[in-house]
Design a protein around this motif. Structure first.
Motif, PDB file in Angstrom:
ATOM      1  N   TYR A 152      92.372  71.469  32.942  1.00 15.26           N
ATOM      2  CA  TYR A 152      91.645  70.798  34.012  1.00 15.26           C
ATOM      3  C   TYR A 152      91.112  69.475  33.480  1.00 15.26           C
ATOM      4  O   TYR A 152      90.899  69.307  32.268  1.00 15.26           O
ATOM      5  CB  TYR A 152      90.506  71.672  34.551  1.00 15.26           C
ATOM      6  CG  TYR A 152      89.367  71.872  33.570  1.00 15.26           C
ATOM      7  CD1 TYR A 152      88.232  71.072  33.620  1.00 15.26           C
ATOM      8  CD2 TYR A 152      89.451  72.843  32.570  1.00 15.26           C
ATOM      9  CE1 TYR A 152      87.208  71.234  32.715  1.00 15.26           C
ATOM     10  CE2 TYR A 152      88.432  73.004  31.652  1.00 15.26           C
ATOM     11  CZ  TYR A 152      87.318  72.206  31.732  1.00 15.26           C
ATOM     12  OH  TYR A 152      86.298  72.352  30.805  1.00 15.26           O
ATOM     13  N   ASN A 153      90.887  68.521  34.356  1.00 15.25           N
ATOM     14  CA  ASN A 153      90.502  67.166  33.967  1.00 15.25           C
ATOM     15  C   ASN A 153      88.981  67.036  33.873  1.00 15.25           C
ATOM     16  O   ASN A 153      88.341  66.463  34.759  1.00 15.25           O
ATOM     17  CB  ASN A 153      91.063  66.152  34.964  1.00 15.25           C
ATOM     18  CG  ASN A 153      92.579  66.144  34.985  1.00 15.25           C
ATOM     19  OD1 ASN A 153      93.214  66.179  33.935  1.00 15.25           O
ATOM     20  ND2 ASN A 153      93.161  66.107  36.168  1.00 15.25           N
ATOM     21  N   GLY A 154      88.439  67.572  32.809  1.00  9.90           N
ATOM     22  CA  GLY A 154      86.992  67.504  32.627  1.00  9.90           C
ATOM     23  C   GLY A 154      86.573  68.180  31.349  1.00  9.90           C
ATOM     24  O   GLY A 154      87.385  68.392  30.435  1.00  9.90           O
ATOM     25  N   VAL A 155      85.292  68.520  31.286  1.00  6.66           N
ATOM     26  CA  VAL A 155      84.742  69.246  30.141  1.00  6.66           C
ATOM     27  C   VAL A 155      83.898  70.397  30.669  1.00  6.66           C
ATOM     28  O   VAL A 155      83.374  70.342  31.786  1.00  6.66           O
ATOM     29  CB  VAL A 155      83.885  68.325  29.229  1.00  6.66           C
ATOM     30  CG1 VAL A 155      84.735  67.225  28.617  1.00  6.66           C
ATOM     31  CG2 VAL A 155      82.719  67.726  30.001  1.00  6.66           C
ATOM     32  N   ASP A 156      83.756  71.447  29.874  1.00  5.24           N
ATOM     33  CA  ASP A 156      83.024  72.641  30.306  1.00  5.24           C
ATOM     34  C   ASP A 156      81.609  72.306  30.770  1.00  5.24           C
ATOM     35  O   ASP A 156      81.121  72.833  31.771  1.00  5.24           O
ATOM     36  CB  ASP A 156      82.935  73.656  29.165  1.00  5.24           C
ATOM     37  CG  ASP A 156      84.296  74.175  28.730  1.00  5.24           C
ATOM     38  OD1 ASP A 156      85.250  74.088  29.526  1.00  5.24           O
ATOM     39  OD2 ASP A 156      84.399  74.675  27.593  1.00  5.24           O
ATOM     40  N   GLU A 157      80.947  71.441  30.024  1.00  7.81           N
ATOM     41  CA  GLU A 157      79.530  71.162  30.263  1.00  7.81           C
ATOM     42  C   GLU A 157      79.250  70.520  31.617  1.00  7.81           C
ATOM     43  O   GLU A 157      78.132  70.571  32.124  1.00  7.81           O
ATOM     44  CB  GLU A 157      78.981  70.269  29.146  1.00  7.81           C
ATOM     45  CG  GLU A 157      78.949  70.908  27.771  1.00  7.81           C
ATOM     46  CD  GLU A 157      80.273  70.901  27.037  1.00  7.81           C
ATOM     47  OE1 GLU A 157      80.377  71.497  25.949  1.00  7.81           O
ATOM     48  OE2 GLU A 157      81.238  70.292  27.567  1.00  7.81           O
TER      49      GLU A 157
END
Length: 350
Positions: A152-157
């Motif tokens: 996915y295009n993002g970060v967990d936080e």
């Protein structure tokens, strides 16, 4: 559907709490397990999340890691056999994955640390799929045996930063004033991958001794809030003129009003940067998920040499913070892991 979440770190407690909230709204139920380590139990209590605390962290010693992990598996097996969840979602916990596999429970993993080879080898090949930030190439994980990827295009936080609301009580509790303090977080020096990759770094010490002493010289009126990871680090840092929270606090509100953050890890660095606070992480290698935020012009910098990092830190904390409207616009363009999890669950037939 009953989903089992294993939360072993502060980050994981937040990540899985918010994922669980999403699925609980869809009438799925949750069971949380953790262990006695760092601020994780305190975080779950603060989030009012019911959990089962089983076992403890094995520390830096390999035999202790093995023994504590084996004990946890035995106790987890008894609990999970009674609870009978339909699925395990974990951040590559060897104890939980081995338990789930042995009891025939499908495993879905989230991971952003392919450099943690030990846990990767023990978990990824037993999973039905892996959710990860697209900033990390799937091939980095593929060598450990996982075959199904959900990038996915993002970060967990971003999952919990997006809906962040500042709480001024946090600063009041610690007797702090906005922009008159910094936050420091120690290295992950007792983790298996850290000792393997960087054996010259002391497993019980911390470079923050130097940072604290030097910062007091340059900004004697500022306060310093420190978050140790291990008891050994706490004993060292408690001898200095710093604030070490004795219980879980709203670290996001803390970071939002801090002058800056210096940390040996990645999670708090990404949180801080997405809150607009100047941030340096000193992990000895660049982290793809952190560099992803840097490319989006969030104020996150990498400098592995702690003396050079301190010099850079003094400069960046003088920079103006990101305007709130611009910060929110940036956050809205970052994807959370939820859509990838939904896709994985659909593929698994849930």
């Amino acid at each position: 559907m009953k989903i089992w979440y294993e939360a072993l770190t502060g980050k994981q407690s937040l990540l899985f709490h918010h994922i669980a909230l999403y699925y609980e709204k869809l009438n799925h139920t949750s069971i949380f397990t953790t262990r006695n380590n760092d601020y994780t139990e305190l975080n779950l209590l603060k989030l009012k999340r019911k959990f089962h605390s089983i076992g403890k962290y094995g520390g830096s010693n390999l035999i202790n890691k093995l023994i504590e992990g084996t004990n946890r598996i035995q106790n987890l097996a008894n609990l999970i056999d009674k609870e009978k969840p339909d699925l395990l979602i974990s951040f590559s916990s060897p104890d939980a994955v081995r338990t789930a596999y042995g009891l025939g429970i499908p495993v879905l993993l989230i991971n952003d640390t392919p450099h943690a080879e030990a846990v990767a080898r023990l978990t990824l090949s037993l999973s039905k799929g892996l959710i990860h930030s697209s900033s990390i190439k799937s091939e980095k994980f593929g060598k450990f045996g996982v075959t199904k990827f959900y990038p996915y295009n993002g970060v967990d936080e971003s999952l919990w930063i997006r809906n962040f609301e500042y709480n001024s009580d946090t600063l009041t509790e610690l007797n702090l004033k906005p922009n008159q303090f910094i936050v420091l977080r120690t290295e992950e020096s007792q983790s298996a991958y850290y000792q393997k990759l960087f054996p010259k770094i002391s497993e019980n010490g911390t470079y923050l001794e130097y940072i604290i002493q030097q910062y007091h010289k340059h900004h004697p009126n500022d306060k310093i809030v420190v978050f140790p990871r291990y008891p050994e680090q706490y004993k060292i840092l408690n001898n200095y003129d710093v604030i070490i929270p004795s219980q879980s606090v709203d670290t996001l509100s803390l970071l939002y009003k801090a002058k800056g953050l210096m940390t040996g890890g990645g999670t708090m660095a990404r949180e801080s940067a997405m809150l607009g606070t100047p941030t340096i992480y000193t992990f000895p290698m660049k982290l793809a998920v952190s560099e992803y935020l840097s490319k989006l012009n969030f104020p996150i910098y990498h400098e592995p040499n702690y003396k050079d990092a301190f010099s850079l830190f003094l400069k960046i904390i003088e920079n103006p913070k990101i305007e709130e409207q611009i910060r929110q616009q940036k956050l809205n363009n970052i994807e959370t892991p939820v859509n990838a999890i939904n896709k994985a669950l659909s593929d698994l037939g849930f």
